[in-house]
Design an enzyme around this catalytic site. Structure first.
Site, PDB file in Angstrom:
ATOM      1  N   LEU A 126       0.823  -1.218   0.000  1.00  0.00           N
ATOM      2  CA  LEU A 126       0.000   0.000   0.000  1.00  0.00           C
ATOM      3  C   LEU A 126       0.857   1.268   0.000  1.00  0.00           C
ATOM      4  O   LEU A 126       2.042   1.210   0.343  1.00  0.00           O
ATOM      5  CB  LEU A 126      -0.895  -0.006   1.256  1.00  0.00           C
ATOM      6  CG  LEU A 126      -1.852  -1.193   1.411  1.00  0.00           C
ATOM      7  CD1 LEU A 126      -2.604  -1.070   2.749  1.00  0.00           C
ATOM      8  CD2 LEU A 126      -2.822  -1.264   0.248  1.00  0.00           C
TER       9      LEU A 126
ATOM     10  N   THR B 247       9.661   2.387  -0.533  1.00  0.00           N
ATOM     11  CA  THR B 247      10.792   3.189  -1.008  1.00  0.00           C
ATOM     12  C   THR B 247      11.932   3.210   0.019  1.00  0.00           C
ATOM     13  O   THR B 247      13.106   3.042  -0.333  1.00  0.00           O
ATOM     14  CB  THR B 247      10.321   4.632  -1.322  1.00  0.00           C
ATOM     15  OG1 THR B 247       9.348   4.571  -2.363  1.00  0.00           O
ATOM     16  CG2 THR B 247      11.482   5.504  -1.783  1.00  0.00           C
TER      17      THR B 247
ATOM     18  N   SER C 230       1.816  -1.617  -7.335  1.00  0.00           N
ATOM     19  CA  SER C 230       1.447  -2.780  -8.175  1.00  0.00           C
ATOM     20  C   SER C 230       0.316  -3.600  -7.547  1.00  0.00           C
ATOM     21  O   SER C 230       0.542  -4.713  -7.079  1.00  0.00           O
ATOM     22  CB  SER C 230       2.670  -3.651  -8.465  1.00  0.00           C
ATOM     23  OG  SER C 230       3.409  -3.960  -7.295  1.00  0.00           O
TER      24      SER C 230
END
Lengths: 186, 186
Positions: free
Chosen positions: B27, B33, B100
């Site tokens: 999510l 990151t 994704s």
């Protein structure tokens, strides 16, 4: 021990210190894709890690939705350049076959590559390209079925300071590959 | 001579036989990151060639014009996967941080990677992500300023057979990096 040292040196000399992006620009049917694959074969024989990024293939992979306006063509070229940059900075020599009609976009890629950009003008004359017409584009343009064909009714800005200019109408593929090899190793 | 041989073996063991694509899915604000960059730092320390492909950065580089419909999200994911494939097959371990949301698209990438795809579910619960809200997206969605936020009013299909599941709410970044390292080397 000398044998080992010699073997290591040999391995080193066969690998470039960093990869390069070899950017083949030119009109449709100039011979870019043919030369890119022939040169990639030669590099592989020499043990150089290599990828070919072909304009048509990359437009399918990264450019769906883009058309043939100046803006869209530039965006397509930038995307291919972005991928080439990632590969070449990791030691992969990346041979790109892309019409890339605008000088400023190519110069932008050159600047981003920090010395790893080798521009090659596949300078086949328009009349020769139109005769080869590998994909039937010139015929379609003449028949009025398509427009915006680079070099016919859309601009092509030839390089002014390419590292290599290939006149494919006067040279064999093998001769062109040799010239590419010498340019990369000069 | 033994020193030389040992040095060669050491170099070899530090390099993977081929690169892998480490695909972090989860999510918004799950920590993808942060983990991607921390893991890339660790890989670099170990001498492994690495690139990070961050979803936000890649959407800018390769996805202009794409929106947030299912079709456009899938296209964006496929483009990133295409680049990861090129890099990883050339020995570069490629750490991708991309929401994704659709299982079938991730499975498609896995199939194309021929064994080089390592799927990692960054399984931070929605409530924790909403509290972190690094980019203020959850607040904007609550305020009605945006919609189609993955996991809130847009689907997220969790992996069913990920190589690793990271519960970042219970683990430090260092612990997650260690788990990634062990997964890559198992």
């Amino acid at each position: 021990m000398e044998t080992t040292a010699a073997a290591i040196d040999e391995t080193r000399s066969a690998l470039p210190s960093a990869g390069r992006t070899v950017w083949l620009t030119g009109l449709p049917s100039a011979g870019k894709t043919t030369l890119a694959h022939a040169f990639a074969d030669r590099l592989r024989e020499e043990g150089v890690p290599v990828e070919v990024l072909d304009g048509d293939v990359l437009r399918e992979a990264l450019g769906r939705g883009l058309g043939f306006s100046r803006e869209d063509r530039e965006e397509n070229v930038r995307r291919i350049g972005f991928v080439a940059e990632l590969l070449s900075r990791n030691g992969v020599t990346t041979v790109c076959a892309v019409i890339s009609p605008y000088r400023s976009t190519r110069d932008e890629l050159r600047a981003r590559h920090e010395g790893r950009f080798v521009e090659v003008w596949v300078a086949t004359p328009s009349a020769v390209c139109a005769e080869r017409d590998v994909k039937g584009l010139y015929a379609k343009q003449r028949a009025g079925e398509i427009s915006h064909l680079t070099g016919v009714d859309d601009p092509y800005e030839a390089p002014e300071a390419a590292e290599l200019v290939l006149h494919t109408q006067d040279r064999s593929v093998e001769e062109c590959v040799e010239a590419l090899w010498l340019t990369l190793n000069s």
